[in-house]
Design an enzyme around this catalytic site. Structure first.
Site, PDB file in Angstrom:
ATOM      1  N   HIS A 236       0.781  -1.097   0.073  1.00  0.00           N
ATOM      2  CA  HIS A 236       0.130   0.118   0.082  1.00  0.00           C
ATOM      3  C   HIS A 236       0.800   1.277  -0.051  1.00  0.00           C
ATOM      4  O   HIS A 236       0.173   2.467  -0.217  1.00  0.00           O
ATOM      5  CB  HIS A 236      -0.824   0.050   1.133  1.00  0.00           C
ATOM      6  CG  HIS A 236      -0.078   0.411   2.681  1.00  0.00           C
ATOM      7  ND1 HIS A 236       0.557  -0.568   3.077  1.00  0.00           N
ATOM      8  CD2 HIS A 236      -0.232   1.576   3.196  1.00  0.00           C
ATOM      9  CE1 HIS A 236       1.034  -0.123   4.131  1.00  0.00           C
ATOM     10  NE2 HIS A 236       0.592   1.233   4.416  1.00  0.00           N
TER      11      HIS A 236
HETATM   12  C1  UD1 Z   1      -1.725   5.670   5.868  1.00  0.00           C
HETATM   13  C2  UD1 Z   1      -0.558   6.009   6.492  1.00  0.00           C
HETATM   14  C3  UD1 Z   1       0.513   4.904   6.489  1.00  0.00           C
HETATM   15  C4  UD1 Z   1      -0.184   3.616   7.041  1.00  0.00           C
HETATM   16  C5  UD1 Z   1      -1.196   3.345   6.309  1.00  0.00           C
HETATM   17  C6  UD1 Z   1      -2.005   2.042   6.971  1.00  0.00           C
HETATM   18  C7  UD1 Z   1       0.168   8.282   6.199  1.00  0.00           C
HETATM   19  C8  UD1 Z   1       0.948   9.207   5.859  1.00  0.00           C
HETATM   20  N1  UD1 Z   1       0.131   7.064   5.852  1.00  0.00           N
HETATM   21  O1  UD1 Z   1      -1.649   5.579   4.610  1.00  0.00           O
HETATM   22  O2  UD1 Z   1       1.701   5.228   6.884  1.00  0.00           O
HETATM   23  O3  UD1 Z   1       0.894   2.647   6.788  1.00  0.00           O
HETATM   24  O4  UD1 Z   1      -2.333   4.437   6.503  1.00  0.00           O
HETATM   25  O5  UD1 Z   1      -3.128   1.659   5.985  1.00  0.00           O
HETATM   26  O6  UD1 Z   1      -0.702   8.825   7.381  1.00  0.00           O
HETATM   27  N2  UD1 Z   1      -8.982   5.150   2.086  1.00  0.00           N
HETATM   28  C9  UD1 Z   1     -10.223   4.711   1.966  1.00  0.00           C
HETATM   29  N3  UD1 Z   1     -10.878   4.250   3.180  1.00  0.00           N
HETATM   30  C10 UD1 Z   1     -10.201   4.309   4.462  1.00  0.00           C
HETATM   31  C11 UD1 Z   1      -8.989   4.973   4.313  1.00  0.00           C
HETATM   32  C12 UD1 Z   1      -8.192   5.197   3.258  1.00  0.00           C
HETATM   33  O7  UD1 Z   1     -11.077   4.746   0.826  1.00  0.00           O
HETATM   34  O8  UD1 Z   1     -10.741   3.855   5.285  1.00  0.00           O
HETATM   35  C13 UD1 Z   1      -8.457   5.460   0.620  1.00  0.00           C
HETATM   36  C14 UD1 Z   1      -8.602   7.084   0.431  1.00  0.00           C
HETATM   37  O9  UD1 Z   1      -8.747   7.114  -1.081  1.00  0.00           O
HETATM   38  C15 UD1 Z   1      -7.434   7.535   0.802  1.00  0.00           C
HETATM   39  C16 UD1 Z   1      -6.258   6.660   0.654  1.00  0.00           C
HETATM   40  O10 UD1 Z   1      -6.997   5.381   0.776  1.00  0.00           O
HETATM   41  O11 UD1 Z   1      -7.312   9.091   0.246  1.00  0.00           O
HETATM   42  C17 UD1 Z   1      -5.322   6.729   1.216  1.00  0.00           C
HETATM   43  O12 UD1 Z   1      -5.532   6.785   2.456  1.00  0.00           O
HETATM   44  P1  UD1 Z   1      -4.386   7.639   3.699  1.00  0.00           P
HETATM   45  O13 UD1 Z   1      -4.869   7.575   5.124  1.00  0.00           O
HETATM   46  O14 UD1 Z   1      -4.106   9.055   3.099  1.00  0.00           O
HETATM   47  O15 UD1 Z   1      -3.111   6.767   3.383  1.00  0.00           O
HETATM   48  P2  UD1 Z   1      -2.803   5.329   3.451  1.00  0.00           P
HETATM   49  O16 UD1 Z   1      -2.132   4.976   2.159  1.00  0.00           O
HETATM   50  O17 UD1 Z   1      -3.735   4.582   4.125  1.00  0.00           O
END
Ligand code: UD1
Length: 392
Positions: A236
């Site tokens: 991821h």
């Molecule tokens: C985040 C953390 C990362 C951690 C990971 C675990 C940061 C910079 N990154 O990355 O360190 O390893 O979480 O999962 O804080 N999304 C959904 N549903 C959710 C959550 C996310 O659809 O419940 C999608 C959204 O499009 C979102 C994207 O995933 O914009 C990325 O989510 P985000 O929390 O920004 O970063 P992660 O890649 O999950």
């Protein structure tokens, strides 16, 4: 000012229990969790604080992760109450997400003014809440401090460095964390090597898993289907999944590995987005699933022949249970998993990935040992240290 605070308090989602006045005689701690790996890290702290009884505490969920399968499901399995506050500050760019968490968390801090804010890990919520607390002159303790990949292209590295730079107290999971913090000029009195709350949680949930009926779990069905053996994949990191060429290269390597060992790949929402955007998918011997709950996922990987991952937490958990781990990154901020554990860091070069997996399948992989203080009692040590820190 009083009126303003009162109206601001209605902007954040507060459960009625959270609104109760903090016990006057007990220091109030806020425990911050935002993204999936944070929930496992605060759970042992909540359990230890409840058993200890010397603190009042509130769980603040920033809402960085918001899908049921990325958030709620963990609270249900972790044996901790739902969050006292949900800031619902998920989605958006890094700046937007960090800013939204900051604005909402400031209101929660002003509402009850905790004595300490405890932040875990390295996600955007970790940094956002540390900044808010420090600007309000509230003390911050960082759990999992001092880890460094030295790769500033990783948002987590920026979050780690900036959080440690302003935190009042630093709890480290491994000696390298302490060495990094000393090198960066922090005082020895400001830090403590306590072990790993992630492993506290692993041990707690493993014991629960072993005692429960697993017949209806999705992972059980997959395990039966893939007898006699399988590997597990998680992917991821933006550096791996946001770039079409890199992602395609990794998927091609997974396909080659899967010719020898079927792979199971629970797909993170970010990765699912990239699959759609790039029209990229692994081949038929890589079984894709939606994100799994902690228990379902543990039931899967604990019996895997190998794990391929770019996660930070899973590098540590596989070391704790002695499962060979192939890390699909150029570096790790958790060197003890390589020096003492079962981890090898291979990057994203296809032939290196395949070679590493073949070596494990041919020779069993590194044996490794469980690092010192990864004994299930890190949270207790943290609570004990906090009690000394708040003592008059
Ligand atoms: C985040 C953390 C990362 C951690 C990971 C675990 C940061 C910079 N990154 O990355 O360190 O390893 O979480 O999962 O804080 N999304 C959904 N549903 C959710 C959550 C996310 O659809 O419940 C999608 C959204 O499009 C979102 C994207 O995933 O914009 C990325 O989510 P985000 O929390 O920004 O970063 P992660 O890649 O999950």
């Amino acid at each position: 000012m009083t009126d303003m605070r009162r109206s601001e308090r209605h902007d954040v989602l507060e459960r009625p229990a959270a609104a109760k006045a903090a016990a006057a005689d007990k220091p109030l701690l806020y425990l911050v969790a935002g993204a999936r790996p944070n929930f496992m890290k605060i759970a042992p702290l909540v359990r230890a604080l409840r058993a200890d009884g010397r603190f009042d505490h509130r769980i603040v969920h920033t809402g960085q992760h918001y899908d049921r399968e990325m958030s709620e499901v963990f609270f249900e399995e972790l044996d901790i109450p739902p969050p006292d506050y949900n800031l619902e500050a998920g989605g958006g760019s890094h700046a937007e997400q960090t800013a939204k968490v900051m604005i909402a968390f400031e209101k929660v801090c002003l509402a009850h003014r905790p004595d300490w804010v405890l932040v875990v890990g390295d996600v955007n919520s970790t940094l956002a809440c540390s900044l808010v607390a420090k600007k309000l002159n509230i003390r911050v303790a960082h759990i999992e401090a001092g880890l460094r990949s030295r790769d500033l292209r990783m948002p987590e590295e920026i979050n780690r460095m900036a959080t440690d730079a302003i935190a009042d107290f630093l709890f480290a999971t491994e000696p390298a964390g302490i060495a990094n913090l000393l090198r960066e000029g922090h005082a020895k009195e400001q830090m403590m090597f306590v072990g790993n709350v992630m492993i506290d949680n692993l041990m707690f949930q493993l014991a629960k898993l072993e005692a429960m009926d697993r017949s209806a779990m999705a992972s059980t069905a997959i395990k039966q289907r893939l007898r006699p053996g399988y590997g597990v994949v998680t992917l991821h990191r933006p550096s791996n999944v946001d770039d079409a060429e890199t992602l395609r290269g990794v998927l091609a390597a997974l396909d080659r590995v899967s010719e020898r060992l079927p792979l199971v790949f629970p797909v993170h929402p970010r990765t699912a987005g990239s699959f759609d955007r790039f029209g990229a998918r692994p081949g038929p011997k890589v079984v894709l699933t939606p994100p799994l709950s902690y228990m379902d996922f543990l039931n899967l990987w604990k019996d895997a022949r190998l794990v391929l991952t770019d996660s930070g937490g899973l590098q540590e958990e596989t070391t704790a249970l002695g499962i060979p781990c192939v890390t699909l990154r150029e570096n790790t901020e958790r060197p003890i998993t390589v020096d003492q554990g079962t981890n090898i860091v291979v990057g994203v070069d296809g032939s290196r990935i395949v070679e590493a997996c073949e070596d494990i399948l041919d020779h069993g992989g590194k044996r490794g040992r469980r690092p010192d203080l990864w004994d299930g009692r890190a949270a207790e040590r943290i609570v004990e240290a906090m009690a000394r820190l708040v003592a008059p």
